[in-house]
Design an enzyme around this catalytic site. Structure first.
Site, PDB file in Angstrom:
ATOM      1  N   CYS A   1      12.248  -7.093   1.193  1.00 25.70           N
ATOM      2  CA  CYS A   1      13.218  -6.034   1.499  1.00 25.70           C
ATOM      3  C   CYS A   1      13.774  -6.239   2.917  1.00 25.70           C
ATOM      4  CB  CYS A   1      12.562  -4.660   1.361  1.00 25.70           C
ATOM      5  SG  CYS A   1      11.466  -4.225   2.728  1.00 25.70           S
TER       6      CYS A   1
ATOM      7  N   CYS B   1      11.279  -5.860   5.817  1.00 25.69           N
ATOM      8  CA  CYS B   1      10.384  -7.016   5.886  1.00 25.69           C
ATOM      9  C   CYS B   1      11.094  -8.231   6.464  1.00 25.69           C
ATOM     10  CB  CYS B   1       9.837  -7.343   4.501  1.00 25.69           C
ATOM     11  SG  CYS B   1       8.623  -6.129   3.948  1.00 25.69           S
TER      12      CYS B   1
ATOM     13  N   GLU C   1       4.369  -7.812   2.707  1.00 23.00           N
ATOM     14  CA  GLU C   1       4.670  -8.700   3.835  1.00 23.00           C
ATOM     15  C   GLU C   1       4.200  -8.075   5.141  1.00 23.00           C
ATOM     16  OE1 GLU C   1       6.647  -7.664   1.454  1.00 23.00           O
ATOM     17  OE2 GLU C   1       8.077  -9.191   0.803  1.00 23.00           O
TER      18      GLU C   1
ATOM     19  N   VAL D   1       0.875  -1.181   0.000  1.00 24.29           N
ATOM     20  CA  VAL D   1       0.000   0.000   0.000  1.00 24.29           C
ATOM     21  C   VAL D   1       0.908   1.226   0.000  1.00 24.29           C
ATOM     22  CG1 VAL D   1      -1.855   1.224   1.179  1.00 24.29           C
ATOM     23  CG2 VAL D   1      -1.771  -1.274   1.262  1.00 24.29           C
ATOM     24  N   GLU D   2       0.934   1.909  -1.144  1.00 20.07           N
ATOM     25  CA  GLU D   2       1.812   3.067  -1.271  1.00 20.07           C
ATOM     26  C   GLU D   2       1.113   4.337  -0.797  1.00 20.07           C
ATOM     27  OE1 GLU D   2       3.428   2.943  -5.275  1.00 20.07           O
ATOM     28  OE2 GLU D   2       4.706   1.240  -4.717  1.00 20.07           O
TER      29      GLU D   2
HETATM   30  N1  THU Z   1       7.626  -3.972  -1.806  1.00 18.50           N
HETATM   31  C1  THU Z   1       6.938  -4.931  -1.131  1.00 18.50           C
HETATM   32  O1  THU Z   1       5.702  -4.905  -1.058  1.00 18.50           O
HETATM   33  N2  THU Z   1       7.657  -5.916  -0.514  1.00 18.50           N
HETATM   34  C2  THU Z   1       9.016  -5.988  -0.505  1.00 18.50           C
HETATM   35  O2  THU Z   1       9.584  -6.795   0.211  1.00 18.50           O
HETATM   36  C3  THU Z   1       9.783  -5.126  -1.419  1.00 18.50           C
HETATM   37  C4  THU Z   1       9.067  -3.925  -1.923  1.00 18.50           C
HETATM   38  C5  THU Z   1       6.870  -2.882  -2.441  1.00 18.50           C
HETATM   39  C6  THU Z   1       7.042  -1.542  -1.776  1.00 18.50           C
HETATM   40  C7  THU Z   1       6.726  -0.591  -2.902  1.00 18.50           C
HETATM   41  O3  THU Z   1       5.334  -0.357  -2.904  1.00 18.50           O
HETATM   42  C8  THU Z   1       7.098  -1.359  -4.155  1.00 18.50           C
HETATM   43  O4  THU Z   1       7.285  -2.705  -3.766  1.00 18.50           O
HETATM   44  C9  THU Z   1       8.361  -0.865  -4.832  1.00 18.50           C
HETATM   45  O5  THU Z   1       9.410  -0.758  -3.925  1.00 18.50           O
END
Ligand code: THU
Length: 126
Positions: A88, A91, A57, A45-46
């Site tokens: 990432c 996470c 996650e 969710v941005e």
């Molecule tokens: N993102 C994730 O949802 N999970 C991760 O472990 C890596 C990145 C999302 C965050 C952002 O909305 C998009 O990927 C680009 O970074």
């Protein structure tokens, strides 16, 4: 516990359709099997204030804890086309606390492999 990795990948891919990612355009879905046998999903969710974005996650863990669905034992993250994505760093830290070092991630890793030397509850003063 028998892990149906194909089902987890499919659940993550389906969930990714519900992601809110207008800025990166990377729709991420995560799916996990928990120690209660539940299947839990989450999406990224941005936010227009980019740093407030939370990952798929993280929303998965929030849902699992909110609904009392247990701790993750196996987890997959994918984009909306089913390509597997590696979690990432933030996470990884969250996942190792909630799923423990043996949490299986993307079929080929454990949480401990992905974040060696993680800061864990034992590192806090008593
Ligand atoms: N993102 C994730 O949802 N999970 C991760 O472990 C890596 C990145 C999302 C965050 C952002 O909305 C998009 O990927 C680009 O970074």
């Amino acid at each position: 516990m028998d892990i149906d990795w194909d089902a987890l990948r499919a659940a993550a891919t389906n969930a990714a359709a519900n992601a809110y990612a207008p800025y990166s355009r990377l729709n991420v879905g995560a799916a996990a099997l928990t120690d209660t046998g539940a299947l839990v999903t989450g999406v990224n969710v941005e936010n227009a204030s980019f740093g407030l974005t939370f990952c798929a996650e993280v929303s998965l863990i929030g849902k699992a804890m909110t609904d009392g669905l247990g701790r993750p034992v196996a987890l997959v993250a994918t984009d909306s086309e089913g390509n597997v994505l590696t979690p990432c760093g933030r996470c990884r830290q969250i996942l190792i606390e909630m799923g423990g070092p043996d949490l299986q991630i993307n079929e080929v890793h454990t949480a401990a492999e992905l974040i060696p030397g993680a800061f864990l509850p034992d590192d806090l003063p008593e």
